[in-house]
Motif scaffolding. Structure first.
Motif, PDB file in Angstrom:
ATOM      1  N   MET A  26       0.833  -1.198   0.000  1.00  0.00           N
ATOM      2  CA  MET A  26       0.000   0.000   0.000  1.00  0.00           C
ATOM      3  C   MET A  26       0.870   1.251   0.000  1.00  0.00           C
ATOM      4  N   VAL A  27       0.462   2.233  -0.791  1.00  0.00           N
ATOM      5  CA  VAL A  27       1.116   3.537  -0.802  1.00  0.00           C
ATOM      6  C   VAL A  27       0.055   4.586  -0.492  1.00  0.00           C
ATOM      7  N   PRO A  28      -0.036   5.049   0.749  1.00  0.00           N
ATOM      8  CA  PRO A  28      -1.011   6.095   1.097  1.00  0.00           C
ATOM      9  C   PRO A  28      -0.522   7.459   0.588  1.00  0.00           C
ATOM     10  N   THR A  29      -1.378   8.197  -0.105  1.00  0.00           N
ATOM     11  CA  THR A  29      -1.010   9.519  -0.607  1.00  0.00           C
ATOM     12  C   THR A  29      -2.182  10.484  -0.423  1.00  0.00           C
ATOM     13  N   MET A  30      -1.866  11.779  -0.586  1.00  0.00           N
ATOM     14  CA  MET A  30      -2.926  12.786  -0.633  1.00  0.00           C
ATOM     15  C   MET A  30      -3.115  13.281  -2.062  1.00  0.00           C
ATOM     16  N   GLY A  31      -2.628  12.489  -3.026  1.00  0.00           N
ATOM     17  CA  GLY A  31      -2.816  12.853  -4.417  1.00  0.00           C
ATOM     18  C   GLY A  31      -1.811  13.872  -4.896  1.00  0.00           C
ATOM     19  N   VAL A 142      -7.699  -1.799   4.163  1.00  0.00           N
ATOM     20  CA  VAL A 142      -6.921  -2.470   3.113  1.00  0.00           C
ATOM     21  C   VAL A 142      -6.219  -3.733   3.605  1.00  0.00           C
ATOM     22  N   LYS A 143      -5.769  -3.692   4.872  1.00  0.00           N
ATOM     23  CA  LYS A 143      -5.011  -4.811   5.452  1.00  0.00           C
ATOM     24  C   LYS A 143      -3.835  -5.214   4.555  1.00  0.00           C
ATOM     25  N   PRO A 144      -2.954  -4.255   4.237  1.00  0.00           N
ATOM     26  CA  PRO A 144      -1.818  -4.566   3.364  1.00  0.00           C
ATOM     27  C   PRO A 144      -0.763  -5.401   4.097  1.00  0.00           C
ATOM     28  N   HIS A 145       0.037  -6.120   3.328  1.00  0.00           N
ATOM     29  CA  HIS A 145       1.159  -6.845   3.918  1.00  0.00           C
ATOM     30  C   HIS A 145       2.315  -5.884   4.216  1.00  0.00           C
ATOM     31  N   LYS A 146       2.508  -4.920   3.302  1.00  0.00           N
ATOM     32  CA  LYS A 146       3.546  -3.904   3.471  1.00  0.00           C
ATOM     33  C   LYS A 146       2.980  -2.537   3.093  1.00  0.00           C
ATOM     34  N   ALA A 147       3.505  -1.488   3.710  1.00  0.00           N
ATOM     35  CA  ALA A 147       3.103  -0.119   3.360  1.00  0.00           C
ATOM     36  C   ALA A 147       4.353   0.729   3.202  1.00  0.00           C
ATOM     37  N   TYR A 148       4.321   1.648   2.260  1.00  0.00           N
ATOM     38  CA  TYR A 148       5.511   2.378   1.825  1.00  0.00           C
ATOM     39  C   TYR A 148       5.347   3.878   2.049  1.00  0.00           C
ATOM     40  N   PHE A 149       6.362   4.470   2.684  1.00  0.00           N
ATOM     41  CA  PHE A 149       6.338   5.896   3.008  1.00  0.00           C
ATOM     42  C   PHE A 149       7.704   6.496   2.696  1.00  0.00           C
ATOM     43  N   GLY A 150       7.708   7.727   2.203  1.00  0.00           N
ATOM     44  CA  GLY A 150       8.959   8.401   1.866  1.00  0.00           C
ATOM     45  C   GLY A 150       9.639   8.994   3.088  1.00  0.00           C
ATOM     46  N   GLU A 151      10.960   9.061   3.035  1.00  0.00           N
ATOM     47  CA  GLU A 151      11.740   9.617   4.147  1.00  0.00           C
ATOM     48  C   GLU A 151      11.698  11.145   4.186  1.00  0.00           C
ATOM     49  N   LYS A 152      11.110  11.788   3.168  1.00  0.00           N
ATOM     50  CA  LYS A 152      10.979  13.246   3.248  1.00  0.00           C
ATOM     51  C   LYS A 152      10.188  13.618   4.498  1.00  0.00           C
ATOM     52  N   ASP A 153       9.155  12.819   4.783  1.00  0.00           N
ATOM     53  CA  ASP A 153       8.395  12.973   6.027  1.00  0.00           C
ATOM     54  C   ASP A 153       8.931  11.966   7.042  1.00  0.00           C
ATOM     55  N   PHE A 154      10.183  12.157   7.440  1.00  0.00           N
ATOM     56  CA  PHE A 154      10.863  11.176   8.283  1.00  0.00           C
ATOM     57  C   PHE A 154      10.196  11.047   9.646  1.00  0.00           C
ATOM     58  N   ILE A 169      -0.454  -3.805  14.682  1.00  0.00           N
ATOM     59  CA  ILE A 169      -1.039  -3.909  13.339  1.00  0.00           C
ATOM     60  C   ILE A 169      -0.122  -4.775  12.481  1.00  0.00           C
ATOM     61  N   PRO A 170      -0.648  -5.821  11.859  1.00  0.00           N
ATOM     62  CA  PRO A 170       0.196  -6.760  11.115  1.00  0.00           C
ATOM     63  C   PRO A 170       0.578  -6.252   9.722  1.00  0.00           C
ATOM     64  N   VAL A 171       1.408  -5.208   9.686  1.00  0.00           N
ATOM     65  CA  VAL A 171       1.892  -4.670   8.418  1.00  0.00           C
ATOM     66  C   VAL A 171       3.355  -4.269   8.584  1.00  0.00           C
ATOM     67  N   THR A 172       4.157  -4.506   7.568  1.00  0.00           N
ATOM     68  CA  THR A 172       5.558  -4.097   7.579  1.00  0.00           C
ATOM     69  C   THR A 172       5.674  -2.710   6.950  1.00  0.00           C
ATOM     70  N   ILE A 173       6.277  -1.776   7.683  1.00  0.00           N
ATOM     71  CA  ILE A 173       6.450  -0.415   7.188  1.00  0.00           C
ATOM     72  C   ILE A 173       7.811  -0.298   6.501  1.00  0.00           C
ATOM     73  N   VAL A 174       7.785   0.186   5.258  1.00  0.00           N
ATOM     74  CA  VAL A 174       9.010   0.312   4.471  1.00  0.00           C
ATOM     75  C   VAL A 174       9.277   1.790   4.198  1.00  0.00           C
ATOM     76  N   GLY A 175      10.428   2.273   4.651  1.00  0.00           N
ATOM     77  CA  GLY A 175      10.835   3.646   4.377  1.00  0.00           C
ATOM     78  C   GLY A 175      11.607   3.713   3.071  1.00  0.00           C
ATOM     79  N   CYS A 176      11.358   4.754   2.278  1.00  0.00           N
ATOM     80  CA  CYS A 176      11.994   4.885   0.964  1.00  0.00           C
ATOM     81  C   CYS A 176      12.718   6.232   0.866  1.00  0.00           C
ATOM     82  N   LYS A 177      13.848   6.232   0.178  1.00  0.00           N
ATOM     83  CA  LYS A 177      14.688   7.420   0.070  1.00  0.00           C
ATOM     84  C   LYS A 177      13.932   8.606  -0.540  1.00  0.00           C
ATOM     85  N   ILE A 178      14.375   9.793  -0.175  1.00  0.00           N
ATOM     86  CA  ILE A 178      13.787  11.022  -0.705  1.00  0.00           C
ATOM     87  C   ILE A 178      14.084  11.119  -2.200  1.00  0.00           C
TER      88      ILE A 178
END
Length: 283
Positions: A26-31, A142-154, A169-178
């Motif tokens: 899952m990638v949560p965004t505000m569009g 959604v009950k995702p297995h993994k969710a992805y968030f950018g490090e800009k909002d560290f 909550i059974p989800v793995t959080i993955v941080g991604c480079k700016i």
């Protein structure tokens, strides 16, 4: 590409795919999607069979009503951009406020062990209660297995990891480079609102962060902060809201450096009425 406007629809679609033993990211965004978002989506697709991209301007995380009103809403363009990545492996969840909040547009109150009171928390009252509320709600739907968030909002990334930990909550959080523009400016949906002269000036933020990183090798956090404040005091267009060097685990400002800890520099700057944030790892 299917766009779901209500939780019943997205839940039904996800359950059908999960019945086939498919994994979901899952990638949560505000569009107002940009290449930075697409990098998150691509990483999610590399690590999962399917990806849900939520597009929702969440009212409870805005302390400034004017900012909420002006926030860009570009659903059709967002969907077109996502289709350049995949037309069959991405589900878009673009709910209404009523669908998410069911008539009660208020935040749940959270205790993030003090992480919520640092930096952004000092300047944006209630912001992280709003973030926690919407992310927790998305994870429940959604009950995702993994969710992805950018490090800009560290700070947000750190708080979401704490949310998952505290609420089991059974989800793995993955941080991604700016992801940055070629001039170094951190990609943000707000960048589209920058007037030309401010867009030209904004790369000064990352340039200053890089120099601060160099100085942190030989100078104290206090001396580096003073230097950054002087640079922005001299700048005609950009107004510094804060510059803080913090421990990456606690997010508390560093008082004395330790070789056993990791640090990051965080900055918030106003370019006219547009608020820009960025950060950089220091060691």
């Amino acid at each position: 590409m299917e766009v779901y406007k209500d939780k019943q629809g997205i839940i039904k679609a996800i359950e059908a795919f999960k019945a086939k033993k498919l994994t979901f990211g899952m990638v949560p965004t505000m569009g107002a999607l940009h290449q930075g978002h697409l990098q998150l989506v691509k990483k999610a697709l590399n690590e999962n069979d399917m990806v849900v991209v939520s597009i929702f301007v969440n009212p409870t995380q805005f302390d400034n009503k004017n900012d909420l009103v002006k926030y860009p809403r570009t659903l059709d363009a967002d969907v077109s951009l996502l289709q350049t990545v995949s037309t069959s492996k991405i589900l878009v969840y673009a709910p209404t406020v009523k669908d998410i909040y069911e008539g009660k547009t208020v935040s749940q109150e959270f205790d993030f062990d003090g992480l919520e009171f640092e930096m952004e928390g000092r300047f944006r009252k209630g912001h992280f209660d709003g973030v926690g509320t919407i992310v927790k709600r998305f994870f429940e739907i959604v009950k995702p297995h993994k969710a992805y968030f950018g490090e800009k909002d560290f700070q947000q990334l750190t708080i979401i990891k704490k949310l998952v930990e505290k609420y089991h909550i059974p989800v793995t959080i993955v941080g991604c480079k700016i992801h940055r523009e070629t001039n170094g400016l951190a990609m943000s949906s707000r960048n589209t609102r920058l007037k030309p002269e401010y867009k030209d000036a904004a790369p000064f933020i990352y340039k200053t962060l890089k120099t601060a990183k160099e100085k942190f090798g030989t100078k104290s956090a206090g001396k580096v902060s003073e230097w950054v404040e002087r640079q922005f005091a001299k700048h005609e267009l950009l107004q510094l809201e804060y510059f803080i060097i913090a421990d990456v685990k606690t997010l508390k400002p560093v008082k004395r450096k330790s070789n056993k800890k990791a640090y990051r520099a965080f900055i918030a700057v106003y370019a006219d009425d547009i608020r820009l944030i960025d950060n950089i790892a220091l060691n």
